[in-house]
Design a protein around this motif. Structure first.
Motif, PDB file in Angstrom:
ATOM      1  N   ALA A 114       3.085  -2.560   6.751  1.00 15.61           N
ATOM      2  CA  ALA A 114       3.711  -1.468   6.011  1.00 15.61           C
ATOM      3  C   ALA A 114       4.735  -0.730   6.867  1.00 15.61           C
ATOM      4  CB  ALA A 114       2.642  -0.491   5.519  1.00 15.61           C
ATOM      5  N   SER A 115       5.770  -0.242   6.206  1.00 13.81           N
ATOM      6  CA  SER A 115       6.728   0.646   6.849  1.00 13.81           C
ATOM      7  C   SER A 115       6.061   1.987   7.157  1.00 13.81           C
ATOM      8  CB  SER A 115       7.924   0.878   5.913  1.00 13.81           C
ATOM      9  OG  SER A 115       7.491   1.593   4.757  1.00 13.81           O
ATOM     10  N   ILE A 116       6.711   2.785   7.994  1.00 16.17           N
ATOM     11  CA  ILE A 116       6.182   4.113   8.307  1.00 16.17           C
ATOM     12  C   ILE A 116       6.107   4.958   7.030  1.00 16.17           C
ATOM     13  CG2 ILE A 116       6.576   6.251   9.598  1.00 16.17           C
ATOM     14  CD1 ILE A 116       7.959   4.525  11.750  1.00 16.17           C
ATOM     15  N   ALA A 117       7.134   4.848   6.196  1.00 15.36           N
ATOM     16  CA  ALA A 117       7.148   5.621   4.951  1.00 15.36           C
ATOM     17  C   ALA A 117       5.946   5.269   4.069  1.00 15.36           C
ATOM     18  CB  ALA A 117       8.450   5.378   4.200  1.00 15.36           C
ATOM     19  N   ASP A 118       5.619   4.002   3.990  1.00 10.25           N
ATOM     20  CA  ASP A 118       4.471   3.598   3.169  1.00 10.25           C
ATOM     21  C   ASP A 118       3.150   3.980   3.827  1.00 10.25           C
ATOM     22  OD1 ASP A 118       5.779   2.614   0.939  1.00 10.25           O
ATOM     23  OD2 ASP A 118       6.024   0.607   1.781  1.00 10.25           O
ATOM     24  N   LEU A 119       3.090   3.925   5.155  1.00 14.74           N
ATOM     25  CA  LEU A 119       1.879   4.386   5.836  1.00 14.74           C
ATOM     26  C   LEU A 119       1.656   5.876   5.588  1.00 14.74           C
ATOM     27  CD1 LEU A 119       2.135   2.501   9.271  1.00 14.74           C
ATOM     28  CD2 LEU A 119       0.526   2.039   7.410  1.00 14.74           C
ATOM     29  N   LYS A 120       2.738   6.637   5.530  1.00 16.91           N
ATOM     30  CA  LYS A 120       2.617   8.064   5.230  1.00 16.91           C
ATOM     31  C   LYS A 120       2.069   8.266   3.820  1.00 16.91           C
ATOM     32  CE  LYS A 120       5.890  10.891   6.640  1.00 16.91           C
ATOM     33  NZ  LYS A 120       7.238  11.463   6.908  1.00 16.91           N
ATOM     34  N   ARG A 121       2.516   7.450   2.877  1.00 12.96           N
ATOM     35  CA  ARG A 121       1.992   7.539   1.508  1.00 12.96           C
ATOM     36  C   ARG A 121       0.499   7.199   1.484  1.00 12.96           C
ATOM     37  NH1 ARG A 121       4.758   3.422  -1.875  1.00 12.96           N
ATOM     38  NH2 ARG A 121       3.672   4.465  -3.595  1.00 12.96           N
ATOM     39  N   LEU A 122       0.114   6.181   2.256  1.00 14.08           N
ATOM     40  CA  LEU A 122      -1.284   5.775   2.299  1.00 14.08           C
ATOM     41  C   LEU A 122      -2.146   6.876   2.903  1.00 14.08           C
ATOM     42  CD1 LEU A 122      -3.442   3.540   1.940  1.00 14.08           C
ATOM     43  CD2 LEU A 122      -2.832   2.733   4.238  1.00 14.08           C
ATOM     44  N   ALA A 123      -1.709   7.424   4.031  1.00 14.26           N
ATOM     45  CA  ALA A 123      -2.487   8.476   4.698  1.00 14.26           C
ATOM     46  C   ALA A 123      -2.616   9.710   3.808  1.00 14.26           C
ATOM     47  CB  ALA A 123      -1.832   8.839   6.029  1.00 14.26           C
TER      48      ALA A 123
END
Length: 420
Positions: free
Chosen positions: A374-383
């Motif tokens: 995952a991109s950082i942006a998607d990891l932020k959405r996940l977190a």
């Protein structure tokens, strides 16, 4: 064993400071499980000294209840062959079939005997641990994130995850319907240090479009990609179909596709698909008397002389062991090559040698690939969706920078016990 700090505790044996070689130990009510038992990516070869210090891997310990494998990449299961003891295994059914199908073709193979089967959002009870697998988008087929509940606490392990593959809807489903009240989240951070915060990796649909443009040009095409990256096999096949080319897959790739059990994936009888058995595989089959591997593909087989005649409309799934076949079929003239794997592999080992060999033949090597993570942006959405009380970085070289992007970050060291 150490005295317990709490009713549910854990430690990361490998992964707080590196990508790959993942192994997490969880303990509750005098029982333990491992989440993954991976081979480090920088390991030259599999060796006993790489096994983490976990009671039950070298000497029998009945408190080790299971090893749970999140997905079929070697950096998450590659040390299983060193476990001489019969620790029960849990993994997805397709993952087990793919590992078994790969065994006759790859080094350090392992044929698992599965005691517990992972299935999407179906709760599995192993001793005091209630395990809920979440099927996720990743470059490995049948990959899972895992929710572990014990002692009144909840731990969520992202394992390897992304949103830009062909199964991106699974990521959105997790975001929209996440597990609640998570105390500790172990989240991968492979993209940190490799990608800007707002940038995105190409989608698999974009990879397919780039392959289409490449395949439109005349000439024999060799493409180096992992046969176990099922999304990529589909992209290559669809690009061949869209450009009127025939995809040549070897026995290994065909066996992997068949092992998925998915009738919607390319198989014998599909248009624009033929099976070529390279010389090194013919020798393996003869040596091991595995002629049964040839039987399912007789009707789709293509032989070297016909391959030469149709080279301009052919794409071959290629690995360095097939160089002799390309040479014997006189296919180098006007050939092009595509690298459809992580480009870091081109910097050393077989990938570096292949790149050098192609340069020596004046063959262009085009890199067409996207990340399995995952991109950082998607990891932020996940977190944000999971919203854990504590977020522990794992599967990353950039754990110290997590707090720049995420809330509630708690750094842990390899080998350190902590309360969930």
């Amino acid at each position: 064993m150490m005295d317990s700090i709490g009713p549910f505790r854990g430690r990361v044996h490998r992964g707080t400071q590196q990508i790959g070689g993942t192994c997490i130990e969880l303990e509750a009510d005098d029982a333990r499980i491992l989440l993954d038992l991976g081979l480090p990516l920088d390991a030259d070869e599999i060796s006993d000294d790489l096994l983490p210090e976990v009671s039950g891997l070298r000497i029998a310990d009945p408190t080790l209840s299971a090893i749970v494998i999140s997905h079929g990449h070697g950096d998450h299961w590659g040390l299983l062959p060193l476990c001489k003891l019969k620790v029960p295994l849990a993994m997805g059914a397709a993952t087990a079939r793919i590992m078994s199908a790969a065994a006759p073709f790859v080094p350090n193979s392992f044929v698992p005997k599965v005691a517990f089967e992972l299935a999407d959002r179906r709760i599995l009870q192993i001793g005091p641990f209630a395990i809920t697998p979440y099927l996720v988008d990743h470059s490995a087929y049948d990959a899972y994130a895992l929710l572990i509940e014990a002692g009144g606490k909840r731990l969520f392990y992202s394992a390897d995850i992304r949103s830009h593959g062909r199964k991106g809807a699974l990521f959105e489903r997790l975001i929209n319907s996440p597990p609640r009240d998570v105390d500790t989240m172990l989240m991968e951070g492979s993209s940190l240090g490799r990608l800007d915060e707002q940038a995105q990796f190409p989608t698999e649909a974009e990879i397919e479009a780039r392959l289409v443009e490449n395949f439109k040009a005349p000439g024999f095409v060799m493409i180096s990609a992992s046969a176990q990256n099922i999304d990529r096999m589909v992209s290559i096949y669809r690009a061949c179909k869209r450009t009127g080319r025939t995809l040549l897959l070897d026995l290994y790739a065909m066996e992997i596709l068949r092992a998925t059990g998915n009738s919607n994936l390319p198989n014998v009888g599909w248009p624009n698909l033929s099976v070529y058995v390279p010389e090194y595989q013919r020798r393996q089959i003869a040596k091991n008397k595995r002629f049964d591997l040839l039987e399912p593909y007789k009707s789709a087989r293509i032989y070297r002389e016909h391959m030469t005649d149709t080279a301009d409309k052919t794409v071959m799934l290629f690995r360095p062991a097939m160089t002799r076949d390309v040479e014997a079929a006189n296919l180098w003239g006007g050939a092009r090559a595509i690298w459809s794997q992580w480009d870091g592999y081109l910097k050393e080992g077989p990938g570096e040698k292949l790149k050098s060999d192609l340069e020596g033949r004046r063959i262009l090597l085009d890199v067409i690939h996207t990340s399995g993570h995952a991109s950082i942006a998607d990891l932020k959405r996940l977190a944000k969706a999971i919203s854990p009380d504590k977020l522990i970085p794992i599967h990353t070289f950039e754990g110290d920078s997590f707090s720049n992007f995420f809330s509630n970050v708690t750094r842990r060291n390899d080998g350190e016990w902590w309360d969930v």
